[in-house]
Design a protein around this motif. Structure first.
Motif, mmCIF file in Angstrom:
data_model
loop_
_atom_site.group_PDB
_atom_site.id
_atom_site.type_symbol
_atom_site.label_atom_id
_atom_site.label_comp_id
_atom_site.label_asym_id
_atom_site.label_seq_id
_atom_site.Cartn_x
_atom_site.Cartn_y
_atom_site.Cartn_z
ATOM 1 N N GLY A 7 1.028 15.077 17.291
ATOM 2 C CA GLY A 7 0.127 13.928 17.344
ATOM 3 C C GLY A 7 0.750 12.709 16.705
ATOM 4 N N GLY A 8 1.991 12.867 16.223
ATOM 5 C CA GLY A 8 2.692 11.712 15.641
ATOM 6 C C GLY A 8 2.297 11.410 14.201
ATOM 7 N N TRP A 9 1.513 12.306 13.603
ATOM 8 C CA TRP A 9 1.117 12.079 12.206
ATOM 9 C C TRP A 9 2.299 12.320 11.269
ATOM 10 C CZ3 TRP A 9 -3.397 9.819 11.530
ATOM 11 C CH2 TRP A 9 -4.380 9.969 12.513
ATOM 12 N N ILE A 10 2.320 11.570 10.177
ATOM 13 C CA ILE A 10 3.387 11.765 9.184
ATOM 14 C C ILE A 10 3.094 13.028 8.369
ATOM 15 C CG2 ILE A 10 4.481 10.760 7.121
ATOM 16 C CD1 ILE A 10 5.061 9.110 9.596
ATOM 17 N N ASP A 11 4.130 13.810 8.129
ATOM 18 C CA ASP A 11 3.985 14.996 7.281
ATOM 19 C C ASP A 11 4.118 14.547 5.816
ATOM 20 O OD1 ASP A 11 4.241 17.347 5.881
ATOM 21 O OD2 ASP A 11 5.443 18.351 7.427
ATOM 22 N N TYR A 12 2.964 14.299 5.200
ATOM 23 C CA TYR A 12 2.979 13.769 3.824
ATOM 24 C C TYR A 12 3.532 14.778 2.815
ATOM 25 C CZ TYR A 12 0.318 9.707 5.357
ATOM 26 O OH TYR A 12 -0.070 8.569 5.984
ATOM 27 N N ASP A 13 3.257 16.070 3.059
ATOM 28 C CA ASP A 13 3.771 17.083 2.124
ATOM 29 C C ASP A 13 5.295 17.045 2.086
ATOM 30 O OD1 ASP A 13 1.564 18.141 1.032
ATOM 31 O OD2 ASP A 13 1.379 19.830 2.416
ATOM 32 N N LYS A 14 5.887 16.998 3.258
ATOM 33 C CA LYS A 14 7.341 17.012 3.347
ATOM 34 C C LYS A 14 7.914 15.716 2.749
ATOM 35 C CE LYS A 14 10.689 18.803 6.570
ATOM 36 N NZ LYS A 14 11.005 19.120 7.937
ATOM 37 N N THR A 15 7.227 14.614 3.017
ATOM 38 C CA THR A 15 7.692 13.329 2.479
ATOM 39 C C THR A 15 7.624 13.355 0.946
ATOM 40 O OG1 THR A 15 6.742 12.298 4.450
ATOM 41 C CG2 THR A 15 7.403 10.813 2.669
ATOM 42 N N ASP A 17 0.838 -1.191 0.000
ATOM 43 C CA ASP A 17 0.000 0.000 0.000
ATOM 44 C C ASP A 17 0.884 1.257 0.000
ATOM 45 O OD1 ASP A 17 -1.923 1.857 0.298
ATOM 46 O OD2 ASP A 17 -2.354 1.425 2.410
ATOM 47 N N VAL A 18 0.626 2.147 -0.952
ATOM 48 C CA VAL A 18 1.490 3.321 -1.101
ATOM 49 C C VAL A 18 1.395 4.263 0.112
ATOM 50 C CG1 VAL A 18 -0.067 4.813 -2.406
ATOM 51 C CG2 VAL A 18 2.376 4.946 -2.837
ATOM 52 N N VAL A 19 0.254 4.264 0.802
ATOM 53 C CA VAL A 19 0.132 5.106 1.993
ATOM 54 C C VAL A 19 1.087 4.587 3.072
ATOM 55 C CG1 VAL A 19 -1.425 5.983 3.785
ATOM 56 C CG2 VAL A 19 -2.243 5.716 1.445
ATOM 57 N N GLU A 20 1.154 3.276 3.181
ATOM 58 C CA GLU A 20 2.099 2.691 4.155
ATOM 59 C C GLU A 20 3.539 3.023 3.774
ATOM 60 O OE1 GLU A 20 1.647 -1.500 5.153
ATOM 61 O OE2 GLU A 20 -0.522 -1.224 4.903
ATOM 62 N N LEU A 21 3.796 3.042 2.466
ATOM 63 C CA LEU A 21 5.138 3.386 1.995
ATOM 64 C C LEU A 21 5.483 4.834 2.390
ATOM 65 C CD1 LEU A 21 7.696 2.686 0.429
ATOM 66 C CD2 LEU A 21 6.473 3.126 -1.703
ATOM 67 N N PHE A 22 4.519 5.732 2.200
ATOM 68 C CA PHE A 22 4.688 7.124 2.643
ATOM 69 C C PHE A 22 5.004 7.149 4.138
ATOM 70 C CE2 PHE A 22 2.894 9.155 -1.114
ATOM 71 C CZ PHE A 22 3.392 10.433 -1.018
ATOM 72 N N ASP A 23 4.221 6.386 4.923
ATOM 73 C CA ASP A 23 4.423 6.346 6.383
ATOM 74 C C ASP A 23 5.843 5.914 6.726
ATOM 75 O OD1 ASP A 23 1.911 7.188 6.991
ATOM 76 O OD2 ASP A 23 1.062 5.187 7.270
ATOM 77 N N GLU A 24 6.280 4.850 6.049
ATOM 78 C CA GLU A 24 7.613 4.300 6.333
ATOM 79 C C GLU A 24 8.706 5.332 6.037
ATOM 80 O OE1 GLU A 24 8.838 1.093 7.212
ATOM 81 O OE2 GLU A 24 6.804 0.801 7.967
ATOM 82 N N ILE A 25 8.596 5.938 4.853
ATOM 83 C CA ILE A 25 9.625 6.911 4.451
ATOM 84 C C ILE A 25 9.600 8.117 5.397
ATOM 85 C CG2 ILE A 25 10.398 8.485 2.605
ATOM 86 C CD1 ILE A 25 9.346 6.415 0.574
ATOM 87 N N GLY A 26 8.389 8.607 5.675
ATOM 88 C CA GLY A 26 8.239 9.749 6.575
ATOM 89 C C GLY A 26 8.830 9.461 7.951
ATOM 90 N N LYS A 27 8.557 8.240 8.457
ATOM 91 C CA LYS A 27 9.061 7.868 9.788
ATOM 92 C C LYS A 27 10.579 7.813 9.783
ATOM 93 C CE LYS A 27 5.760 4.705 11.023
ATOM 94 N NZ LYS A 27 5.439 3.315 11.168
#
Ligand code: G4P
Length: 282
Positions: free
Chosen positions: A251-259, A233-243
């Motif tokens: 709140g621990g949310w991933i910054d998708y814009d920055k990623t 899942d590409v959203v999970e991929l975003f999460d992984e890279i962001g983390k």
């Protein structure tokens, strides 16, 4: 500079190129080696069908060598001559006059038969904005030639640049509009920086890139972002890279814009290696 192309601009660009074609023997079509189809004008075959064509896969320094070779063969199978080049360093550029001349060999033979002295081949460089036309013209000229700007209609007096004894090149390139046909093409143009990010959604471009890399270059992604595997899942991929990069918001949310911005910047700067975003159709 990226401009918005309206039907009036397109008609004008087409008219100007048709006018220039009367003066030339060979068309040099510049494409981006990372996206050789997406970076072609949709009407190029129709517009320049009357002239022999040399297709230059520019920015080959940033493309996947194996794919560039496949593209070279693809264009040759369509009856064109094709060469990979890197206009920025000049790699491959020396072969251009000879290749252009070969495309005109029949005409030269006829001149010789008629007892005429063969002249240098007259060439025009054509391509969409940002593909590297000015860089190549400067490289071939061996000096900086004034840029007209990517606006059809802004003209200056045409001059010929002598490229050795074999080729004379028009100093003003023909600027044609890119494809606006489908979203995939738009993402490819945006991913390589051929069109401005603002035209499409930034995160959508990055989703396209990440999906493509997951399938075609998974090792590069794993190496660059220290991933053990690639989530489906590409959203999970975003999460992984962001983390991994520490792009967290409150709140621990991933910054998708920055990623997304980081992935695109690293693709464009070559940090993800040499990547080609299209494979020739078989
Ligand atoms: P255009 O006339 O077709 O609009 O394109 P132009 O030559 O202005 O080139 C667009 C950008 O592509 C420029 O970068 C240029 O340096 C870069 N470029 C051109 N050819 C090559 C190539 O073969 N390899 C690589 N890696 N880059 C190439 P820019 O960042 O917009 O400008 P600049 O910072 O280089 O001045």
């Amino acid at each position: 500079m990226t401009i918005q192309w309206f039907p009036g601009h397109m008609a004008k660009a087409r008219r100007e190129i048709t006018e220039k074609l009367k003066m030339i023997d060979v068309v040099i079509e510049l494409v981006d080696a990372r996206i050789p189809l997406a970076s072609r004008n949709p009407m190029i075959d129709e517009i320049v069908s009357s002239k022999p064509r040399l297709i230059l896969l520019n920015k080959a320094d940033m493309a996947d060598d194996q794919k560039t070779n496949e593209w070279k063969h693809y264009f040759q199978s369509l009856g064109h001559k094709a060469l990979p080049i890197d206009s920025q360093t000049g790699k491959g550029v020396k072969a251009i006059p000879g290749a252009a001349r070969e495309l005109m060999s029949d005409k030269i033979d006829r001149m010789i038969e008629k007892g005429m002295k063969p002249r240098a081949v007259r060439a025009l460089i054509l391509g969409i904005p940002n593909v590297g036309k000015s860089t190549l013209i400067n490289r071939l000229a061996g000096k900086k030639i004034a840029k007209t700007g990517d606006r059809p209609g802004i003209t200056k007096k045409q001059q010929w640049i002598k490229v050795g004894d074999e080729m004379d090149l028009l100093d003003t390139p023909g600027i044609l509009w890119p494809k606006f046909e489908d979203q995939q093409t738009g993402y490819k143009l945006a991913a390589t920086g051929a069109i401005k990010d603002e035209i499409l959604d930034f995160q959508d471009i990055s989703v396209f890139v990440l999906k493509f890399l997951s399938i075609h270059y998974p090792d590069r992604l794993m190496d660059r972002y220290k991933l053990e595997s690639i989530p489906e899942d590409v959203v999970e991929l975003f999460d992984e890279i962001g983390k991994k990069r520490g792009f967290l918001m409150s709140g621990g949310w991933i910054d998708y814009d920055k990623t997304a911005e980081t992935v695109l910047r690293e693709l464009r700067s070559g940090k993800l290696g040499d990547v080609t975003l299209e494979t020739p159709e078989r």
